[in-house]
Write a protein that holds these residues in place. Structure first.
Motif, mmCIF file in Angstrom:
data_model
loop_
_atom_site.group_PDB
_atom_site.id
_atom_site.type_symbol
_atom_site.label_atom_id
_atom_site.label_comp_id
_atom_site.label_asym_id
_atom_site.label_seq_id
_atom_site.Cartn_x
_atom_site.Cartn_y
_atom_site.Cartn_z
ATOM 1 N N UNK A 36 0.828 -1.200 0.000
ATOM 2 C CA UNK A 36 0.000 0.000 0.000
ATOM 3 C C UNK A 36 0.865 1.255 0.000
ATOM 4 N N UNK A 37 1.978 1.210 0.765
ATOM 5 C CA UNK A 37 2.887 2.356 0.789
ATOM 6 C C UNK A 37 3.466 2.596 -0.597
ATOM 7 N N UNK A 38 3.914 1.496 -1.240
ATOM 8 C CA UNK A 38 4.484 1.628 -2.580
ATOM 9 C C UNK A 38 3.448 2.157 -3.569
ATOM 10 N N UNK A 39 2.211 1.658 -3.457
ATOM 11 C CA UNK A 39 1.145 2.125 -4.357
ATOM 12 C C UNK A 39 0.849 3.602 -4.127
ATOM 13 N N UNK A 40 0.880 4.020 -2.854
ATOM 14 C CA UNK A 40 0.629 5.427 -2.544
ATOM 15 C C UNK A 40 1.731 6.309 -3.120
ATOM 16 N N UNK A 41 2.971 5.848 -3.012
ATOM 17 C CA UNK A 41 4.082 6.617 -3.578
ATOM 18 C C UNK A 41 3.967 6.702 -5.098
ATOM 19 N N UNK A 42 3.564 5.584 -5.729
ATOM 20 C CA UNK A 42 3.378 5.615 -7.184
ATOM 21 C C UNK A 42 2.275 6.583 -7.574
ATOM 22 N N UNK A 43 1.181 6.572 -6.771
ATOM 23 C CA UNK A 43 0.071 7.468 -7.086
ATOM 24 C C UNK A 43 0.500 8.924 -6.951
ATOM 25 N N UNK A 44 1.276 9.216 -5.900
ATOM 26 C CA UNK A 44 1.728 10.596 -5.721
ATOM 27 C C UNK A 44 2.649 11.015 -6.852
ATOM 28 N N UNK A 45 3.469 10.086 -7.311
ATOM 29 C CA UNK A 45 4.381 10.409 -8.403
ATOM 30 C C UNK A 45 3.635 10.649 -9.700
ATOM 31 N N UNK A 46 2.476 10.022 -9.848
ATOM 32 C CA UNK A 46 1.709 10.129 -11.092
ATOM 33 C C UNK A 46 0.646 11.227 -11.048
ATOM 34 N N UNK A 47 0.493 11.894 -9.920
ATOM 35 C CA UNK A 47 -0.591 12.860 -9.760
ATOM 36 C C UNK A 47 -0.079 14.291 -9.687
ATOM 37 N N UNK A 48 -0.862 15.195 -10.237
ATOM 38 C CA UNK A 48 -0.582 16.620 -10.140
ATOM 39 C C UNK A 48 -1.034 17.109 -8.766
ATOM 40 N N UNK A 49 -0.138 17.729 -8.020
ATOM 41 C CA UNK A 49 -0.429 18.108 -6.641
ATOM 42 C C UNK A 49 -1.561 19.129 -6.539
ATOM 43 N N UNK A 50 -1.689 20.013 -7.511
ATOM 44 C CA UNK A 50 -2.698 21.072 -7.430
ATOM 45 C C UNK A 50 -4.091 20.571 -7.756
#
Length: 391
Positions: free
Chosen positions: A211-225
């Motif tokens: 889940x941690x790895x998936x969350x990191x991948x999602x953050x890397x693939x998402x625009x923060x704004x």
């Protein structure tokens, strides 16, 4: 060799406390996921229940034994709740409370001062039911969800079957029956459960790590704004979708969108106002497109869509709906939301080449801007001209 039940319960409690500390620090504090929280609660309930069984044979048995049964069932219910959050969200309060309350009532009414197996049939049945439900929830997850869901589901299923057989043996012959006392007494069950608790806890920790790895991948693939896919994340997924469309020869549409005169909003009302416009447009997109569509922020005030299975005409309808949705979003400071220009290209007309489709949509977007903005323009092909269409 006779297994000392008191020693086993002390060992079970010590292992449970160790697992709780390790799981809390390694898994829950990093993920803060509902699954990790429920698993921490389950270990805590198991530890507390095992500790209260140590009062059996004392004057405190009258309250400790029913409380221990109830806490143990609460632990299994927490395991089920954690498994359920991975697929369908948290169970309702009545679902969570029913099993423990029935166990408490059955234990309290079955002479708990003298009967160490007060409410035993209900207790064993509820343990089997809750763990069985947890196993079922884990098996219902997609096979690609996690590498450890199968071991978790299997271990949970083994425990559920163990408690079910214990319940049947208890009902058939009572706690002093030959079958129950020989194969399913408390000492044997505590030992088996202890081993499975360790196995399941490590599997649960592995799932939390995923889940941690998936969350990191999602953050890397998402625009923060905006919360949409960023450019790299969109392109990675879009290539997979286009390849799938090519294999099945299905249609698809690609859309580039650009907010008209966006720089004027930043210059006149400030960058905070510009950020609110970008977020409003992202919400308008998310509210309009299907769950199977891809939406990303391509850069600055430019956005990109991939609509698998959609025709160019359908894409024009979607852009119209997005513009209408943006128009009704309230703007801070009372300024008017900007209009949007769109360039639309056909995936199949581009030979299922994502780069060619983007280039065609970009040329169509340029035509939309040059033609007065606030409109959609359809690309006729990857290398041909364009055809105007209204938004």
């Amino acid at each position: 060799m006779t297994l000392d039940i008191t020693t086993l319960r002390v060992a079970f409690g010590a292992v449970a406390i160790t697992l709780l500390v390790l799981f809390y620090t390694v898994a829950f504090r990093q993920t803060r996921s509902a699954y990790s929280a429920w698993w921490c609660a389950a270990i805590l309930f198991f530890c507390a229940g095992s500790s209260l069984y140590l009062f059996d044979g004392t004057q405190h048995q009258i309250w400790a034994n029913p409380a221990a049964n109830t806490l143990s069932v609460l632990g299994t219910v927490s395991v089920w709740a954690g498994a359920r959050t991975l697929r369908a969200g948290r169970p309702g309060r009545l679902q969570l409370a029913a099993g423990p309350l029935l166990t408490l009532l059955a234990s309290a009414l079955d002479s708990p001062a003298t009967n160490t197996w007060s409410g035993g049939a209900v207790f064993l049945g509820m343990m089997s039911l809750a763990i069985g439900l947890a196993s079922w929830e884990l098996w219902r997850l997609p096979s690609s969800y996690s590498r450890v869901q199968a071991p978790l589901a299997t271990a949970s299923g083994v425990v559920a079957v163990l408690y079910l057989v214990r319940c049947i043996a208890f009902v058939a012959g009572g706690p002093d029956g030959s079958v129950f006392s020989t194969f399913f007494d408390s000492s044997i069950t505590v030992l088996v459960t202890l081993v499975l608790l360790v196995i399941v806890s490590f599997s649960a920790a592995a799932l939390s790590a995923e889940q941690i790895a998936a969350d990191l991948r999602m953050r890397a693939d998402r625009d923060a704004l905006t919360g949409l896919l960023n450019r790299a994340g969109f392109l990675d997924l879009a290539h997979l979708h286009v390849d799938r469309l090519a294999r099945t020869e299905r249609p698809g549409a690609l859309v580039l969108a650009d907010l008209d005169f966006f720089k004027t909003i930043n210059d006149t009302h400030g960058h905070a106002a510009g950020d609110s416009v970008l977020r409003a447009f992202a919400r308008s997109c998310s509210e309009t497109v299907r769950a199977t569509d891809l939406v990303g922020r391509y850069g600055g005030e430019e956005f990109i869509f991939l609509l698998p299975g959609a025709s160019v005409s359908r894409a024009e309808d979607i852009t119209r709906d997005i513009s209408l949705a943006l128009r009704v979003h309230p703007a801070p400071g009372g300024f008017v939301m900007p209009t949007v220009s769109y360039g639309i290209s056909s995936i199949e007309a581009s030979g299922y080449d994502l780069d060619a489709a983007i280039a065609a949509a970009d040329r169509a977007l340029y035509e939309a801007k040059a033609g007065g903005r606030d409109r959609s323009v359809r690309a006729l092909g990857p290398t041909h001209g364009t055809l105007d269409g209204s938004p």
